[in-house]
Scaffold this motif. Structure first.
Motif, mmCIF file in Angstrom:
data_model
loop_
_atom_site.group_PDB
_atom_site.id
_atom_site.type_symbol
_atom_site.label_atom_id
_atom_site.label_comp_id
_atom_site.label_asym_id
_atom_site.label_seq_id
_atom_site.Cartn_x
_atom_site.Cartn_y
_atom_site.Cartn_z
ATOM 1 N N ALA A 119 0.867 -1.198 -0.041
ATOM 2 C CA ALA A 119 -0.166 -0.261 -0.099
ATOM 3 C C ALA A 119 1.010 1.307 -0.106
ATOM 4 N N VAL A 120 0.434 2.265 -0.579
ATOM 5 C CA VAL A 120 1.118 3.578 -0.636
ATOM 6 C C VAL A 120 1.021 4.130 0.943
ATOM 7 N N ALA A 121 2.106 4.746 0.883
ATOM 8 C CA ALA A 121 2.264 5.313 2.262
ATOM 9 C C ALA A 121 1.182 6.607 2.586
ATOM 10 N N GLU A 122 0.830 7.386 1.465
ATOM 11 C CA GLU A 122 0.210 8.487 1.635
ATOM 12 C C GLU A 122 -1.120 8.391 0.678
ATOM 13 N N ILE A 123 -2.236 9.087 0.712
ATOM 14 C CA ILE A 123 -3.308 8.985 -0.029
ATOM 15 C C ILE A 123 -3.455 10.426 -0.730
ATOM 16 N N VAL A 124 -2.698 10.609 -1.721
ATOM 17 C CA VAL A 124 -2.763 11.870 -2.662
ATOM 18 C C VAL A 124 -3.182 11.564 -3.853
ATOM 19 N N GLY A 125 -4.640 12.324 -3.915
ATOM 20 C CA GLY A 125 -5.083 12.224 -5.412
ATOM 21 C C GLY A 125 -5.071 13.448 -6.100
#
Length: 531
Positions: free
Chosen positions: A184-190
Motif C-alpha cells: 500500500a502507498v504511504a500517503e493518499i494523495v489524489g
C-alpha cells in the motif's frame, strides 16, 4: 422486524454515542457545511488498487480522478484527458491532459504521473493485466502528453482506463505510483474534488474528507464518474455504524444525513417518512454471489462445485439480503447483468426447479466429498453479506457439509481472503459477496468472471475455456457474434463455476430530503448539495 420495534419503543433516542466510539462534533456544527454519511462497512483499505471492495472504490472516487470516466450509460468520456488521437493503425494513442490538473499536495499533474499510475494499476487489476498484455510502452512525450504504444489495436482502452468498478485506475503522484504494487502507498494523495484527511482517520470508526479548493471541474454536466465534479460540501465525514438500529436512529435524529445501505427490515421507516428520500442509485444493481476457493478442498473439485447448484434458490438469498419486496431484486440471472444485450438463459436450468437436498447429498458423495471441513467466512458487521452467509450456512448443513462458520469483522475478512493456505492453516473455503452490476454488462469488466488462476481475485478460479472465450469477445466487433460468444461463455461458467450466481440485488439508499442533486451510480459526493 425486531429492530424496527426496538426503534419505535425507544422513540429513536439512540445516538452516535451508542456505537461506543468517541468522536468530536457529533451533532451538526452551527453553520458548518458538512455531510455525514454511514458507509456500508468500515473502510479497511484506503489504497485505490489494493482492494476491489466497494467501500474502497467509493472512497477512491472522492479522492482520485481517472483519465476517462463513464456516463450513466457506461460509455467512456474524457475526464483528466482533454482528448486523444489514435495513430499507427490503432496502435498508438496520444492522450493530452486537460489544463488545471493539480494534486492535493499542490504539485501539478504531469503525464509521467499518469504513466506511472497506469502501470501500477496494470500490475494489480484483472482488466489492467489485460491492458498490460496489449501494451508495449507507456511514456510521457511531454508534461501534458501521455503516449500508449500497443502491440495491436485495442478498442477497449478508454473503457478500461475509466472503469468505475473496484481497483479503479486512479492517478496519483509518480513518487507514490512507483511504490511496489504489492504494498500500500504511504500517503493518499489524489487530484479529485476531495482531499483525504489521514490525520482524522479513526480505524473502524471514521474517515474524513475535505473539499479540495484547487480542483478545476470539467465544464460538462456531471454524469456518474464523468463530467464536472463540483464539491458543494466543505467536509464529508464517513461514520462507521455496524449496528443497523443505531444507524437508523442517527438518521432519524438528524445526526447523519445519509445511510448507504439501510437493512430491508428498517427501510419501511424511511419509505413512509416525507423527511427522507429512499432510492436505488445504481440501476445496474449488485451481482450477488457465493465465491468458492478453487485452490483448496473440497471446492478445488469442479464436480463438487456443480453439485451445490442443486441446493441454490436465488430468491432465498435475495429476500434475505434485500427483503420480500420483489421490486428490490431480480432472480433467474446468470453471469451477465439482465439489462445487458449479452445476457441469456443458457445454463439456468441448473438453478431451476425444486431444491432436493437429499439428491444434492448423493451428488456430493458421488463427486468425492468426504466430509472435509468447509470454512465459511462471515462479516457480521456487514448486514447484507451477513444475511447471505446465514442462508449459505443453512444450505450447506442441509446438504451434509461440515460447516465451520467463522464470524469476524469486515476488515479482518478482507485480510483473511488473501490467504491461499489450507483451512487448517488459516485458509478458507467460501464466502458471500456482491459485485458491480455495471461491470457485469460485458466480460471485459467482469472481474469475478475472470478465471486465470493465481491472477484472479480471491478464490482464484482457472478455466482456459472462459479466458479463451473472453478474449474472442474482446476481439470481436460484431454484436451477433459477441452474443453467441457470451452464450458459450455462460455455458462454460456453469461448468467451471468461478462463482455461484445468486441474482441481482437493487440496493436502496436513504438520505435526508435536504440533500439534492444526488447522482445515479454508486455513492457519489460531488454534485450533491444541501437545499
Amino acid at each position: 422486524m425486531k429492530r424496527r420495534n426496538v426503534l419505535k419503543g425507544i422513540g429513536g433516542a439512540l445516538t452516535l454515542a451508542a456505537t461506543g466510539v468517541s468522536l468530536p462534533a457529533i451533532s451538526r456544527a452551527q453553520g458548518a457545511n458538512v455531510l455525514k454519511f454511514v458507509p456500508q462497512a468500515d473502510l479497511a483499505v484506503i489504497d485505490p488498487i489494493m482492494s476491489a471492495a466497494f467501500v474502497t472504490r467509493n472512497h477512491a472516487a472522492m479522492v482520485f480522478d481517472t483519465l476517462w470516466g463513464v456516463d450513466s450509460s457506461f460509455a467512456p468520456k474524457p475526464q483528466m484527458a482533454a482528448g486523444h488521437v489514435v495513430e499507427n493503425d490503432g496502435k498508438t494513442w496520444r492522450v493530452t491532459l486537460r489544463d488545471g490538473l493539480k494534486f492535493h499536495d499542490d504539485t501539478p499533474v504531469l503525464a509521467r504521473d499518469a504513466a506511472a499510475s497506469v502501470k501500477r494499476w496494470m500490475a494489480r487489476d484483472s482488466w489492467g493485466k489485460d491492458v498490460a498484455v496489449m501494451v508495449d510502452d507507456i511514456s510521457a512525450a511531454s508534461d501534458k502528453e501521455l503516449v500508449f504504444k500497443l502491440k495491436r489495436p485495442y478498442r477497449l482502452l478508454a473503457d478500461a482506463l475509466g472503469k468505475p468498478g473496484g481497483s479503479m485506475p486512479a492517478i496519483m503522484p509518480e513518487r507514490l505510483a512507483t511504490t511496489d504494487p504489492a504494498k500500500a502507498v504511504a500517503e493518499i494523495v489524489g487530484s479529485g474534488p476531495f482531499k483525504y484527511l489521514m490525520s482524522e482517520r479513526v480505524a473502524g470508526s471514521r474517515n474524513v474528507y475535505e473539499k479540495f479548493a484547487g480542483y478545476v471541474p470539467r465544464q460538462e454536466k456531471a454524469d456518474f464518474t464523468s463530467g464536472g465534479k463540483v464539491a458543494h460540501f466543505d467536509r464529508v465525514e464517513w461514520i462507521t455504524m455496524p449496528d443497523a438500529a443505531t444507524a437508523a436512529a442517527a438518521l432519524q435524529n438528524g445526526e447523519v444525513d445519509w445511510w448507504e445501505q439501510p437493512t430491508a427490515d428498517l427501510l419501511p421507516i424511511f419509505k413512509d417518512n416525507a423527511d427522507f428520500v429512499t432510492d436505488v442509485l445504481d440501476p445496474g444493481g449488485l451481482v450477488m454471489m457465493i465465491r468458492m476457493n478453487h485452490l483448496q478442498p473440497p471446492f478445488n473439485n469442479p464436480a463438487i462445485r456443480r453439485a451445490i447448484l442443486g441446493a441454490i434458490k436465488q430468491s432465498d438469498y435475495l429476500i434475505a439480503a434485500m427483503g420480500v419486496d420483489p421490486t428490490a431484486w431480480i432472480d433467474n440471472v446468470g453471469f451477465f447483468q439482465p439489462r445487458s444485450n449479452l445476457a441469456s438463459d443458457v445454463g439456468l436450468d441448473a438453478l431451476a426447479g425444486d431444491r432436493n437436498f437429499e439428491k444434492v447429498k448423493a451428488d456430493l458423495a458421488a463427486a468425492g466429498y468426504k466430509g472435509e471441513k468447509v470454512v465459511l467466512l462471515v462479516p457480521t458487521d456487514f448486514p447484507v453479506l451477513n444475511a447471505m452467509s446465514e442462508v449459505t450456512a443453512d444450505m450447506l448443513r442441509k446438504i451434509g457439509m461440515n460447516v465451520d462458520f467463522q464470524a469476524m469483522d469486515w476488515g479482518t475478512q478482507v485480510q483473511r481472503l488473501n490467504s491461499k493456505e489450507p483451512v487448517e492453516n488459516g485458509g478458507w473455503s467460501l464466502w458471500c459477496n456482491y459485485a458491480s452490476g455495471a461491470a457485469a454488462m460485458t466480460p471485459a469488466a467482469h472481474t469475478y468472471l475472470r478465471a486465470t488462476g493465481d491472477g484472479s481475485i480471491w478464490g482464484w478460479p482457472k478455466s482456459a475455456t472462459i479466458e479463451d472465450l473472453r478474449n474472442k469477445w474482446i476481439e470481436s466487433s460484431d454484436l451477433a457474434q459477441q452474443q453467441e460468444i457470451c452464450r458459450q461463455l455462460q455455458k462454460a461458467a456453469f461448468e467451471d463455476l468461478p462463482y455461484v450466481p445468486l441474482g441481482i440485488g437493487l440496493q436502496s439508499t436513504t438520505y435526508s430530503k435536504s440533500l439534492q442533486d444526488m447522482l445515479k451510480g454508486f455513492p457519489i459526493f460531488y454534485n450533491v448539495r444541501r437545499a
